[in-house]
Design an enzyme around this catalytic site. Structure first.
Site, mmCIF file in Angstrom:
data_model
loop_
_atom_site.group_PDB
_atom_site.id
_atom_site.type_symbol
_atom_site.label_atom_id
_atom_site.label_comp_id
_atom_site.label_asym_id
_atom_site.label_seq_id
_atom_site.Cartn_x
_atom_site.Cartn_y
_atom_site.Cartn_z
ATOM 1 C CG HIS A 283 -2.066 0.894 1.232
ATOM 2 N ND1 HIS A 283 -2.418 1.693 0.176
ATOM 3 C CD2 HIS A 283 -2.928 1.213 2.234
ATOM 4 C CE1 HIS A 283 -3.451 2.454 0.527
ATOM 5 N NE2 HIS A 283 -3.785 2.190 1.765
ATOM 6 C CG HIS A 322 -4.592 0.500 -8.317
ATOM 7 N ND1 HIS A 322 -5.917 0.473 -7.998
ATOM 8 C CD2 HIS A 322 -4.016 1.419 -7.505
ATOM 9 C CE1 HIS A 322 -6.145 1.359 -7.036
ATOM 10 N NE2 HIS A 322 -5.009 1.947 -6.720
ATOM 11 C CG ASP A 378 2.729 4.126 -4.062
ATOM 12 O OD1 ASP A 378 1.785 3.328 -3.908
ATOM 13 O OD2 ASP A 378 2.865 5.151 -3.379
HETATM 14 C C1 SDX Z 1 -1.558 2.060 -3.427
HETATM 15 O O1 SDX Z 1 -6.311 0.652 -3.205
HETATM 16 C C2 SDX Z 1 -5.796 1.793 -3.489
HETATM 17 O O2 SDX Z 1 -6.464 2.658 -4.022
HETATM 18 C C3 SDX Z 1 -4.349 1.976 -3.113
HETATM 19 C C4 SDX Z 1 -3.725 3.296 -3.525
HETATM 20 C C5 SDX Z 1 -4.352 4.467 -2.792
HETATM 21 O O3 SDX Z 1 -4.266 5.599 -3.304
HETATM 22 O O4 SDX Z 1 -4.820 4.258 -1.649
HETATM 23 O O5 SDX Z 1 -3.889 3.490 -4.927
HETATM 24 C C6 SDX Z 1 -2.241 3.366 -3.190
HETATM 25 O O6 SDX Z 1 -1.464 1.281 -2.510
HETATM 26 C C7 SDX Z 1 -1.085 1.742 -4.818
HETATM 27 C C8 SDX Z 1 -0.535 0.277 -4.924
HETATM 28 C C9 SDX Z 1 0.908 0.302 -4.391
HETATM 29 N N1 SDX Z 1 1.409 -1.062 -4.288
HETATM 30 C C10 SDX Z 1 2.368 -1.530 -5.127
HETATM 31 O O7 SDX Z 1 2.817 -0.890 -6.074
HETATM 32 C C11 SDX Z 1 2.861 -2.926 -4.783
HETATM 33 C C12 SDX Z 1 2.925 -3.780 -6.061
HETATM 34 N N2 SDX Z 1 1.550 -3.988 -6.547
HETATM 35 C C13 SDX Z 1 0.931 -5.233 -6.155
HETATM 36 O O8 SDX Z 1 1.260 -5.742 -4.919
HETATM 37 C C14 SDX Z 1 -0.547 -5.306 -6.551
HETATM 38 O O9 SDX Z 1 -0.644 -4.861 -7.833
HETATM 39 C C15 SDX Z 1 -1.562 -4.584 -5.700
HETATM 40 C C16 SDX Z 1 -1.441 -4.918 -4.253
HETATM 41 C C17 SDX Z 1 -1.438 -3.114 -5.866
HETATM 42 C C18 SDX Z 1 -2.952 -5.018 -6.185
HETATM 43 O O10 SDX Z 1 -3.046 -6.358 -5.922
HETATM 44 P P1 SDX Z 1 -4.350 -7.219 -6.328
HETATM 45 O O11 SDX Z 1 -5.418 -6.351 -6.863
HETATM 46 O O12 SDX Z 1 -4.675 -8.108 -5.193
HETATM 47 O O13 SDX Z 1 -3.844 -8.037 -7.564
HETATM 48 P P2 SDX Z 1 -3.145 -9.425 -7.438
HETATM 49 O O14 SDX Z 1 -2.060 -9.368 -6.403
HETATM 50 O O15 SDX Z 1 -4.192 -10.463 -7.322
HETATM 51 O O16 SDX Z 1 -2.422 -9.508 -8.878
HETATM 52 C C19 SDX Z 1 -3.039 -10.085 -9.988
HETATM 53 C C20 SDX Z 1 -1.905 -10.733 -10.772
HETATM 54 C C21 SDX Z 1 -1.109 -11.744 -9.949
HETATM 55 O O17 SDX Z 1 -0.501 -12.629 -10.887
HETATM 56 P P3 SDX Z 1 -1.045 -14.162 -10.937
HETATM 57 O O18 SDX Z 1 -1.008 -14.679 -9.531
HETATM 58 O O19 SDX Z 1 -2.465 -14.015 -11.468
HETATM 59 O O20 SDX Z 1 -0.120 -14.851 -11.895
HETATM 60 O O21 SDX Z 1 -0.930 -9.727 -11.137
HETATM 61 C C22 SDX Z 1 0.307 -10.008 -10.490
HETATM 62 C C23 SDX Z 1 -0.003 -10.942 -9.335
HETATM 63 O O22 SDX Z 1 1.133 -11.732 -9.021
HETATM 64 N N3 SDX Z 1 0.812 -8.746 -10.007
HETATM 65 C C24 SDX Z 1 2.076 -8.349 -10.131
HETATM 66 C C25 SDX Z 1 2.110 -7.071 -9.584
HETATM 67 N N4 SDX Z 1 0.888 -6.731 -9.154
HETATM 68 C C26 SDX Z 1 0.089 -7.776 -9.411
HETATM 69 N N5 SDX Z 1 3.148 -8.974 -10.659
HETATM 70 C C27 SDX Z 1 4.305 -8.256 -10.628
HETATM 71 N N6 SDX Z 1 4.416 -7.016 -10.120
HETATM 72 C C28 SDX Z 1 3.354 -6.403 -9.593
HETATM 73 N N7 SDX Z 1 3.466 -5.160 -9.106
#
Ligand code: SDX
Length: 443
Positions: A283, A322, A378
């Site tokens: 996050h 996201h 981010d």
């Molecule tokens: C913020 O919610 C909000 O609005 C948050 C925010 C706000 O203003 O409050 O926007 C701020 O928190 C932005 C997000 C910052 N976090 C990151 O950048 C961390 C990296 N991102 C991930 O951890 C992820 O994308 C999330 C947590 C942001 C979202 O996760 P989800 O919606 O639960 O998606 P998921 O983990 O189920 O991913 C779906 C697929 C998966 O692959 P498979 O298992 O299907 O093979 O996409 C992959 C994930 O492994 N994936 C990524 C990835 N993000 C998702 N693979 C590589 N790198 C990534 N960053």
């Protein structure tokens, strides 16, 4: 919800209105019509689907709330497919371009843009509440010299609840208004104090002659000069970042504030829960993780190997992806423009080349395209924070300063929402039952 037997339904040729869901429980052959409101069905309607009279009825099971709306809100609108973000109906691009953080905070909390008199009063109130009780300073000096500033912020925001015990009167509009002012006013002070503690430098008191971002820069950077004079370009860039981070509907930390606030605790304690959730690397901690990731990649030559590691699942590409945006995060685009403004003053950060090359490669790679992974808020923000001389540990703290306005607006909306009550989800129990206690000597 109405129920009919399968025969009645078939016989009557039931014509349900377009705004209902027709459910057949194949365990009983019963037929249910569930009203559809705003693209949702009320989960409690499902409890009427039973196999026998004393059956609790059906529930939904939705880990991490992937498809669950927890509230009605008028504060922030996001269209994840189109990459749209609006605060109280105003596009984020216009607010970032034309507004200020304090004006946006007013908009989020009050629901409309202030007129000149309202904005001046709001700004004055916040400016005269930037100081914290001296005991807070002493409290913060108790942390280890290398304490993470987010941990210090988390603790000190919670500690504020002990200085304003009257804040528990959450239904009293006058009492809660002054707590809202205090929270917006004091977050930069607590953030700056945690920075100065981390740097082993004396704390700098607020300078009420300066703007909201200017005062923050003064409390961060002022040394022996009599009066700190912020560079207006840095002041503006920081103000835009605070605007972009101000709210984002029911994200993890806002949901924490709403859930903790639903117990009718004071707003300082509820916001402290938001700080705790924002601390996480998935996050608000992602901006810190992005910088560490870019530093670790070190040169653009290392990007292909790094991307392969991500695709193998060794790690995530931090700052990408996201839960809602399946297109560009509009904030990332705006921040990328702000980066140039800051680099005019500070000189270009070489990590920017790695970030832009990483973005370019990732956006052309099927792994990321299939998963609709784009840069989020981010991905670039950390480059600005580092260019401002902030240590990476401070990045989520800067996020928290901006998000305080949204947390408070959402907390207020929850408190006044007659549909809301204490948040208490149900569970699917998968543990053992009816065991006999065994004395320790017999185990
Ligand atoms: C913020 O919610 C909000 O609005 C948050 C925010 C706000 O203003 O409050 O926007 C701020 O928190 C932005 C997000 C910052 N976090 C990151 O950048 C961390 C990296 N991102 C991930 O951890 C992820 O994308 C999330 C947590 C942001 C979202 O996760 P989800 O919606 O639960 O998606 P998921 O983990 O189920 O991913 C779906 C697929 C998966 O692959 P498979 O298992 O299907 O093979 O996409 C992959 C994930 O492994 N994936 C990524 C990835 N993000 C998702 N693979 C590589 N790198 C990534 N960053």
């Amino acid at each position: 919800m109405t129920t009919e037997t399968q025969q009645e339904a078939d016989g009557a040729g039931a014509q349900s209105s377009s705004d209902t869901l027709t459910v057949t429980d194949n365990r009983t052959g019963k037929h249910y019509e569930v009203p559809i409101e705003d693209g949702t069905i009320r989960a409690t309607e499902l409890r009427k689907i039973k196999t026998h009279e004393d059956d609790f009825g059906l529930m939904t099971y939705d880990p991490a709330y992937m498809a669950t709306a927890s509230c009605r809100s008028e504060i922030t609108f996001i269209d994840g497919e189109q990459g749209v973000l609006e605060y109280r109906g105003y596009p984020i691009e216009q607010l970032a371009e034309q507004s200020s953080f304090l004006e946006v905070a007013y908009l989020l909390v009050h629901g409309e843009l202030p007129d000149r008199k309202q904005l001046d009063e709001w700004t004055h109130e916040i400016t005269i509440h930037t100081f914290v009780h001296e005991n807070i300073k002493e409290f913060m000096q108790g942390f280890r010299y290398d304490a993470h500033p987010m941990g210090m912020l988390l603790a000190s925001v919670g500690a504020l609840s002990t200085f304003y015990p009257e804040a528990t009167a959450i239904k009293d509009e006058e009492v809660r208004y002054i707590q809202i002012i205090r929270l917006i006013a004091k977050m930069p002070t607590l953030a700056a104090f945690s920075f100065r503690h981390n740097q082993g430098k004396p704390y700098v008191y607020p300078d009420n002659d300066l703007s909201y971002p200017g005062n923050f820069l003064s409390m961060i950077y002022k040394m022996t000069e009599l009066k700190y004079e912020p560079d207006p370009r840095l002041e503006h860039a920081l103000d835009v970042l605070f605007i972009l981070h101000a709210d984002h509907e029911q994200n993890c930390s806002t949901s924490a504030v709403r859930s903790v606030g639903s117990s009718q605790v004071d707003p300082y304690s509820a916001v402290a829960a938001g700080v705790a959730a924002l601390y996480g690397p998935l996050h608000g901690g992602a901006n810190e993780a992005v910088l560490r990731m870019l530093q670790r990649i070190e040169t653009t030559d290392n990007i292909p190997d790094f991307i392969e590691g991500v695709k193998r699942g060794d790690e995530k590409l931090m700052g990408f992806g996201h839960r809602v945006y399946k297109n560009f995060d509009p904030r990332a685009k705006i921040i990328k423009q702000a980066v140039e403004e800051v680099f005019e003053v500070t000189g270009k950060n070489p990590l920017l080349d790695i970030a832009t090359e990483l973005e370019k490669i990732a956006l052309e790679d099927d792994y990321f395209i299939e998963r609709k992974l784009y840069p989020n808020v981010d991905f670039y923000s950390g480059l600005i924070y580092e260019a401002l001389g902030m240590p990476v540990e401070m990045f989520p703290v800067l996020f928290a300063i901006g998000r305080t306005a949204g947390w408070i607006a959402q907390w207020l909306e929850m408190i006044d929402d007659s549909e809301q009550k204490i948040a208490r989800p149900r569970q699917i129990y998968t543990g053992q039952r009816g065991l006999e206690y065994v004395p320790i000597e017999k185990r």
